[in-house]
Write a protein that holds these residues in place. Sequence first.
Motif, short mmCIF file in Angstrom:
data_model
loop_
_atom_site.label_atom_id
_atom_site.label_comp_id
_atom_site.label_asym_id
_atom_site.label_seq_id
_atom_site.Cartn_x
_atom_site.Cartn_y
_atom_site.Cartn_z
N ILE A 216 148.58 -48.19 18.83
CA ILE A 216 148.38 -47.11 19.44
C ILE A 216 149.00 -45.80 19.05
N PHE A 217 150.18 -45.71 18.56
CA PHE A 217 151.06 -44.53 17.98
C PHE A 217 150.81 -43.98 16.58
N ASP A 218 150.60 -45.32 15.66
CA ASP A 218 150.48 -45.08 14.15
C ASP A 218 149.11 -44.92 13.97
N ARG A 219 148.31 -45.42 14.60
CA ARG A 219 146.71 -45.11 14.67
C ARG A 219 146.09 -45.57 13.36
N PRO A 220 146.51 -46.99 12.78
CA PRO A 220 145.51 -47.27 11.80
C PRO A 220 143.97 -47.40 12.10
N PHE A 221 143.53 -47.67 13.31
CA PHE A 221 142.39 -47.58 13.86
C PHE A 221 142.65 -47.59 15.38
#
Length: 397
Positions: A216-221
Amino acid sequence: MTVNNSAAVAQRAASNTTDAVEEQTRTFFADAVTWFHSHWLQILIAAALAVGIVFVLHILRRWGMRLCERSEGPAGWGTIIGKAVARTGNFFIIMTAAKLVSGYAAPPEMLAKTIDFLFTVAAVFQAAIWAREIILGAIEKKTESENYHGEALLSALGLIRLLVTVALFAVALVVVLDNLGVNVTGLVAGLGVGGIAIGLAAQGIFADLFAALAIIFDRPFRRGDKVQYDDTVGVVEGIGLKSTRIRSFNGEQRIISNKNLLDKEIQNISNRDHVRIKLPVGVAYETPPEQLEAMPDMLTQIGEEAGATVARASFEDFGDSSVNFQLWFDIPGDDWPTAHKTRDKVIIGILRRFAAEGISIPFPTQTTYTADPQGKLILPYPEVQPVMRVDKEDGER
């Protein structure tokens, strides 16, 4: 008899405790009366200063509330600090004023210790509240700036809020007990052992949970992105606290735990800025060298006329039945249907140009040669026999 003695001892202990409390209470009020009579002017001045301090702190809290009310759009650091200031409690305000003026009024020792203790309790728990608001505000600022949405985000934020609150207030409680003179070493050790036990018992759940937070926070996808891992290619339909659901291009929904998903190499196809297509082209060996030499420029022209950006067009190798060339071209964006339409245009353009130039694309062929026992070569096709004329009437040649 032993039971009666124990009861009597307990009763005497309780009576002694009550007497001690009553004695301390009488002493406290007696000292307070004496202090008031001897320092009434300092007390009045200190009270006036305390009222002024309370008034100023209320103004600051009201400023924080107004700052939150005026904020629009994504929260900035000013709004986050304003929310923290707005959560300042009345008990902390009063004890702060009392602590600041207590030195000037010179209160009795017992009253001074009481003020110090209450101020410590108020300051510790108020600091925990401020820290919680700033931490949660920073997390919400991150999520709003990245435009996160969905049920998984709400669940994750609720869980983060619970974990941060429990952790901060547990630390605050330990600090307060330590100021009371309680030996908190055993309590801290017990909390640590309990936390380790819970972590080991639910390590799989926590692993997937923190993997969900990382997604959710690093947003790889994000939800709606096209991703590929291993042999799976599909669209992300949902990111949960335990697993992620991906709708495969074949139609089925695939569910994989968050930890296992992050352990893989994930290709986010939605973030691709172009689609590269490699197209092999083979021409017959009978093609004149001049046409072979002009082949890369010809393929480049065909690709550009179809709307593609040609990356490379060059000779590749000598095949079994053809001279092979390789055409690499890029189509902007990540839309595969558009890329395939462009590829079809390039293929049709090659066929039309080859037909106009008289260039042939050979079929894969293979010729087998054999020999008789004497080593004479036997052709793979029958020898042509001489034509003989036969007269029907006399049968003469």
